[in-house]
Design a protein around this motif. Structure first.
Motif, PDB file in Angstrom:
ATOM      1  N   THR A  77       0.844  -1.222   0.027  1.00 65.23           N
ATOM      2  CA  THR A  77       0.128   0.045  -0.123  1.00 65.23           C
ATOM      3  C   THR A  77       0.832   1.274   0.032  1.00 65.23           C
ATOM      4  O   THR A  77       1.881   1.242   0.631  1.00 65.23           O
ATOM      5  CB  THR A  77      -1.074   0.034   1.184  1.00 65.23           C
ATOM      6  N   ALA A  79       0.102   5.311   0.810  1.00 71.00           N
ATOM      7  CA  ALA A  79      -0.795   6.365   1.209  1.00 71.00           C
ATOM      8  C   ALA A  79      -0.019   7.764   1.344  1.00 71.00           C
ATOM      9  O   ALA A  79       1.214   7.845   1.573  1.00 71.00           O
ATOM     10  CB  ALA A  79      -1.067   6.097   2.563  1.00 71.00           C
ATOM     11  N   GLN A  83      -3.816   9.068   2.886  1.00 75.70           N
ATOM     12  CA  GLN A  83      -5.099   8.505   1.901  1.00 75.70           C
ATOM     13  C   GLN A  83      -4.361   7.821   0.984  1.00 75.70           C
ATOM     14  O   GLN A  83      -3.381   7.958   0.044  1.00 75.70           O
ATOM     15  CB  GLN A  83      -5.894   9.686   1.072  1.00 75.70           C
ATOM     16  N   ASN A  84      -5.130   6.221   0.640  1.00 77.77           N
ATOM     17  CA  ASN A  84      -4.499   5.473  -0.402  1.00 77.77           C
ATOM     18  C   ASN A  84      -4.450   5.956  -1.757  1.00 77.77           C
ATOM     19  O   ASN A  84      -5.529   6.585  -2.276  1.00 77.77           O
ATOM     20  CB  ASN A  84      -5.340   4.420  -0.205  1.00 77.77           C
ATOM     21  N   THR A  92      -5.232  12.490  -3.562  1.00 72.32           N
ATOM     22  CA  THR A  92      -3.570  12.048  -3.337  1.00 72.32           C
ATOM     23  C   THR A  92      -2.892  12.896  -4.486  1.00 72.32           C
ATOM     24  O   THR A  92      -1.964  13.345  -4.089  1.00 72.32           O
ATOM     25  CB  THR A  92      -3.382  10.565  -3.547  1.00 72.32           C
TER      26      THR A  92
END
Lengths: 334, 269
Positions: A77, A79, A83-84, A92
């Motif tokens: 992941t 971020a 926020q992903n 993002t």
């Protein structure tokens, strides 16, 4: 994403906030089977000036590519400000500016148009995009060229145009992939000044570079990547403190044909009147001068060899992978 | 940042920031083909004028009437459609592939512009060039023959959808292309034969049975006939079928193009 306390390199609590970038167990295997990233985990705190170093092919650009969504990850992941990047694409990307390694604008477009168009992609109304384009082109010393086609710019100016383009939407996080490659010293220094200025104004910066002096001068924290793994992740000062030896360059009045023998010191002859001497922690500089004097060598001037980071970089990348576990421990205390 | 975040909320399918992004892509695309007008607008004008002089005027005068109109009047819709198709296709394939080749497409890919907005922007650029050249071709046709208008709505609908379909075709070609040869293979070996065999210069009625049957497998044949129906009111095939095919092709190709963008084919590693 939980906010947590973070410490700057001096050990003070600098903020209680979400990291600007948080990468967890990032893997990338390309279609040809090449494993570019092998489980990278990394946090970069808000407001940091962070260096990501590694040899060619180590995985730096792949990491940046995944953050910028130009490279599809295999797993893990990423971020940006909590926020992903896959599920919160708009938020993002709005917070992210990327300066790529390769010049990737249309060389036949005008300098001003390139920056204004990029503003449009981020939803900036034309008037605001033009104001921002002028602001950043002026700050980066490109305004006089704003009406010229980009192909007319010098190599250094093209790199600065990439920076202006990445800043037009005023991102909170700026990632620069070798921004000063092939840039002359004067332009490089002024680019450093500019980057330090926007970092002081609050922009988090992640920098990859082959100029280790650049990383040492600009960055507060550093990660080294090798074969797709993070092998060092710590504060710049802490890292430099691990140096057991400092190199000094001595200009002498003497003309030498070989490096003098000085027991306990590593001495190299750079040219007929210049010596490079490695001095271990705890060794005395006065002793060095005394030994040189005994050999009839008088010193004109002395300077610290600036690329201290280079020694660490080379030594870290030579170490076997067992180091990575130890380095990850350092991260937690940094 | 504040102006951006307040003015650009990603709430709706086409919220303000998406519209600005779309507008930006379209302006960039139109500016591109206008900047290189000698390469984009002049050659089709010369080609069309030559077709009118040679096929319409010199040879056409010996052919006589076709579909109840003089040969010159009969080929006008086909020639206009041919120029629209070629230019809509060429605009998107060359622009998108160039951006892919020199990696300036990354400007768009790192930005928050959704894939469908990227696609709509490039397609609108292709449609703009197609219609621009179509308009010029129509004006040239006035020099050689009168321009009829049987049904303006069908004419406009067909020309618009045909330019969308071939803009999408150019886009798909550009996504799959790996070098500049790949973007000239399709126009040279597929598009041009299909256009010439699609009834630009003749009525399918003039063909032998076998060739007539083969023609019905050529989608461009339906587009040219639908356009000719709008202009002259004559067609070799059912106008309803032609319009349905055009709509179906538009939807299918848009969906396929969008899927390519989402998959990152040729764009993202």
């Amino acid at each position: 994403m939980l906010a947590r306390s973070v410490f700057d390199c001096a050990g003070r609590i600098s903020a209680v906030m979400t990291p600007a970038i948080s990468i967890r167990n990032l893997y990338k295997t390309y279609a040809n089977g090449h494993k570019a990233l092998n489980g990278i985990s990394l946090d970069v705190q808000q407001g940091d000036f962070f260096a990501l170093l590694g040899a060619n092919g180590a995985g730096k650009s792949t990491t940046i590519g995944v953050i910028a969504t130009l490279v599809r990850k295999t797993s893990g992941t990423v971020a940006v400000f909590g926020q992903n990047v896959e599920t919160h694409v708009y938020e993002t990307k709005l917070n992210l500016g990327v300066v790529p390694q390769e010049i990737n604008f249309n060389h036949f477009e005008k300098v001003f148009d390139i920056v204004v168009t990029q503003g449009g992609y981020y939803g900036l109304p034309l008037k605001l995009a033009k104001q921002r384009a002028e602001k950043y082109l002026r700050q980066l010393g490109l305004w006089e060229k704003h009406n010229q086609q980009a192909r007319m710019l010098s190599g250094g100016m093209k790199r600065r145009l990439l920076i202006a383009r990445a800043l037009v939407h005023e991102p909170k996080l700026l990632i620069l992939d070798e921004p000063t490659a092939g840039v002359d010293i004067e332009l490089r220094r002024s680019t450093w000044d500019f980057l330090q200025e926007i970092n002081r104004a609050g922009t988090t910066i992640i920098l990859t570079t082959h100029y280790l002096e650049e990383a040492e001068t600009l960055c507060r924290n550093i990660a080294m990547i090798d074969k797709g793994e993070i092998v060092v992740n710590t504060g710049m000062k802490q890292l430099l403190q691990t140096l057991h030896q400092e190199l000094f360059v001595l200009d002498t009045y003497s003309h030498m044909v070989a490096a003098p023998s000085m027991p306990g010191y590593e001495v190299k002859l750079i040219d007929e009147s210049t010596l490079e001497i490695g001095i271990e922690k705890g060794q005395d500089l006065n002793q060095v001068f005394a030994l040189l004097s005994e050999r009839g060598i008088s010193v004109k001037s002395m300077r610290n060899k600036s690329n201290r980071l280079e020694q660490l970089f080379v030594s870290q990348l030579k170490k076997p992978q067992e180091n990575s576990g130890q380095s990850k421990q350092e991260t937690k205390s940094a | 940042m504040s102006a951006l975040t307040t003015a650009a909320k990603p709430a709706s399918v086409f919220s303000s920031y998406k519209f600005i992004a779309y507008q930006t892509i379209v302006i960039k695309e139109v500016r591109r083909f206008l900047r290189i007008w000698v390469q984009t607008l002049v050659p089709p004008v010369i080609t069309i004028a030559l077709y009118f002089i040679i096929f319409g005027n010199l040879i056409g005068s010996r052919i006589g009437n076709m579909g109840g109109y003089s040969y010159m009047e009969f080929i006008v819709p086909g020639l206009i459609m041919m120029s629209v198709i070629n230019n809509a296709y060429a605009n998107v394939v060359s622009s998108f592939f160039s951006q892919k080749f020199q990696k300036s497409i990354e400007e768009l890919l790192v930005s928050p512009v959704p894939n469908y907005v990227i696609l709509l922007g490039f397609v609108t650029g292709g449609v703009a060039r197609g219609l621009c050249v179509g308009l010029i071709a129509s004006l040239i046709s006035l020099v050689f023959s009168g321009l009829h208008m049987y049904n303006i709505f069908i004419t406009a609908f067909v020309i618009l959808l045909a330019s969308i379909v071939f803009s999408l075709g150019g886009f798909i070609n550009a996504v799959f292309a790996r070098n500049f040869d790949d973007i000239s293979i399709v126009p040279t070996f597929i598009l041009t034969p299909l256009i010439y065999l699609g009834g630009v210069f003749y009525s399918v009625e003039a063909l032998p049975e076998f060739a007539r049957t083969i023609s019905h497998f050529n989608p461009i044949f339906y587009m040219i006939n639908a356009f000719r129906y709008g202009v002259l009111g004559v067609s070799d095939v059912s106008i309803t079928f032609s319009l349905s095919l055009l709509v179906t092709l538009t939807i299918a190709m848009f969906a396929f193009s969008l899927r390519l963008l989402y998959s990152g084919k040729g764009l993202r590693n």
